[in-house]
Design a protein around this motif. Sequence first.
Motif, PDB file in Angstrom:
ATOM      1  N   ARG A 147       5.145  36.614  46.460  1.00 44.17           N
ATOM      2  CA  ARG A 147       3.649  36.281  46.988  1.00 44.17           C
ATOM      3  C   ARG A 147       3.903  35.547  48.258  1.00 44.17           C
ATOM      4  N   GLU A 148       2.891  35.365  49.016  1.00 43.81           N
ATOM      5  CA  GLU A 148       2.942  35.088  50.545  1.00 43.81           C
ATOM      6  C   GLU A 148       3.074  33.620  50.618  1.00 43.81           C
ATOM      7  N   GLY A 149       3.813  33.056  51.498  1.00 35.65           N
ATOM      8  CA  GLY A 149       3.840  31.658  51.751  1.00 35.65           C
ATOM      9  C   GLY A 149       5.194  31.046  51.206  1.00 35.65           C
ATOM     10  N   ALA A 150       6.139  31.932  50.864  1.00 33.40           N
ATOM     11  CA  ALA A 150       7.348  31.455  50.343  1.00 33.40           C
ATOM     12  C   ALA A 150       8.064  30.630  51.225  1.00 33.40           C
ATOM     13  N   PRO A 151       8.675  29.512  50.958  1.00 35.36           N
ATOM     14  CA  PRO A 151       9.331  28.467  51.934  1.00 35.36           C
ATOM     15  C   PRO A 151      10.565  29.200  52.472  1.00 35.36           C
ATOM     16  N   ALA A 152      10.952  28.539  53.515  1.00 40.97           N
ATOM     17  CA  ALA A 152      12.312  28.738  54.124  1.00 40.97           C
ATOM     18  C   ALA A 152      13.353  28.317  53.583  1.00 40.97           C
ATOM     19  N   ASN A 153      13.394  27.266  52.806  1.00 33.81           N
ATOM     20  CA  ASN A 153      14.492  26.829  52.251  1.00 33.81           C
ATOM     21  C   ASN A 153      15.073  27.217  50.655  1.00 33.81           C
ATOM     22  N   THR A 154      14.955  28.428  50.553  1.00 33.15           N
ATOM     23  CA  THR A 154      15.172  29.096  49.328  1.00 33.15           C
ATOM     24  C   THR A 154      16.493  30.161  49.532  1.00 33.15           C
ATOM     25  N   PRO A 155      17.293  30.452  48.480  1.00 35.56           N
ATOM     26  CA  PRO A 155      18.689  31.252  48.605  1.00 35.56           C
ATOM     27  C   PRO A 155      18.108  32.595  48.696  1.00 35.56           C
ATOM     28  N   MET A 156      18.947  33.331  49.257  1.00 38.17           N
ATOM     29  CA  MET A 156      18.284  35.004  49.490  1.00 38.17           C
ATOM     30  C   MET A 156      18.257  35.554  48.172  1.00 38.17           C
ATOM     31  N   VAL A 157      19.303  35.119  47.231  1.00 38.56           N
ATOM     32  CA  VAL A 157      19.302  35.664  45.903  1.00 38.56           C
ATOM     33  C   VAL A 157      19.610  34.401  44.894  1.00 38.56           C
TER      34      VAL A 157
END
Length: 306
Positions: free
Chosen positions: A140-150
Amino acid sequence: MLFEIDSNYDEDYRFAYNLYSHTAIQNGNNSQGTLPVMIADPDLTEIAPALGLTADEYFNTWKNDFSAMLTAVMTTPSKGSLKEYIDLESVVNFFMVNSLSSNHEMEHPKSFKLYKDSLDGVYKFGPVWDFDWAFTFDGREGAPANTPMVDNNGDCGGYTFIKALLSNEEIRTLYQQKWNAFVKDGYPELKAYMEEYATLIEPSAKENGVLWPADYRVDWRLSESSFDFRENFDKLKAWIQQRINYCNEDPNFGLHFLLTLLHDNFPIIYLPRRFHGNQINSGGQPLNRQRSNRFFKLFSHNNFPL
C-alpha cells in the motif's frame, strides 16, 4: 555466471536450496525453508557444448558451487570469515542500496542477483534490480520509513538467508564503516543528484499528469498524478531523511526484524521499534527466555547459538 534468487521460479535451469538440510534439488519445490535459485545468464545450451559438456552437466557444476557458498553462509559461525566465498564489499553495497530504499522485494525474495566470473572466483552481489515494492510502498502507499527491509520469510526463505548473512561480524563491521561514510559524504552527493535529476524530468512529469490525471475511480494506482511532481518529490526527500535516521539508530541498519545476540553467553532477542513504538530505545529491548519462547524456533543454525 549470473544467478537470480527469485520466487518467480521460471528459468530453465533452477534448483531449490534447503536452508536447513543444506541440500539442493534441481526443479525442487519452493517453501519458506528454501531458496529458489536460477541461472539467469548465459544460456547453458549454448555455452556447455563448447566446453565438451551437456547443459545439465555444466548446470550441476555451478549448482554445486553456488550451494557450497550458501552452505558456508548458513553454517559459518558469526566470527568466521566468508571471504573465500563472497565479495564482502559487494554484499555491503548491495544491502545498503536495498535498505536505504526499504526494498521489500528482498523478503520473498525477488530479483536478488549474484554473479561469479569463474569457478575459482568469489560471488559478487548485484546488480540491484526491481524497486517497485520499495520506498513508501509496502503493499500500500504511505509505508513509514522506520520499518525493517525484511521481517519474515515471504514466499520463500529470503529472510532466513539474509539474517544469516548479515549476522557475520566481518560483514557487519564493514557495513557500519561504509554506512557511516555514505551518511557523511555520499548522502550530500545523492541529494544534489536528486535535485539535478528532478529539475530535468519535471517538465515531462507535468505533461504526464495532464495526460493521465489522478482518478481513483479508474484504478487505485491513479490515486495520485505526476502533475504534483514537486510536492511528491519533497515527500520523497523527507522520507529518505527519515529512513536514514532510522537506519542510523537501528542495530541491524534497518535490514531485518530479529537478530539473536549473545550477552554474557546468554541469548537475548531484540525487537525493533516497529513492534513496540516508542518503548524501545537504543535499538531494542531484550526478552528473557520465558517470555520469548515462541521466537526461539526461528534460530536453528550455527549462526544463532542457543
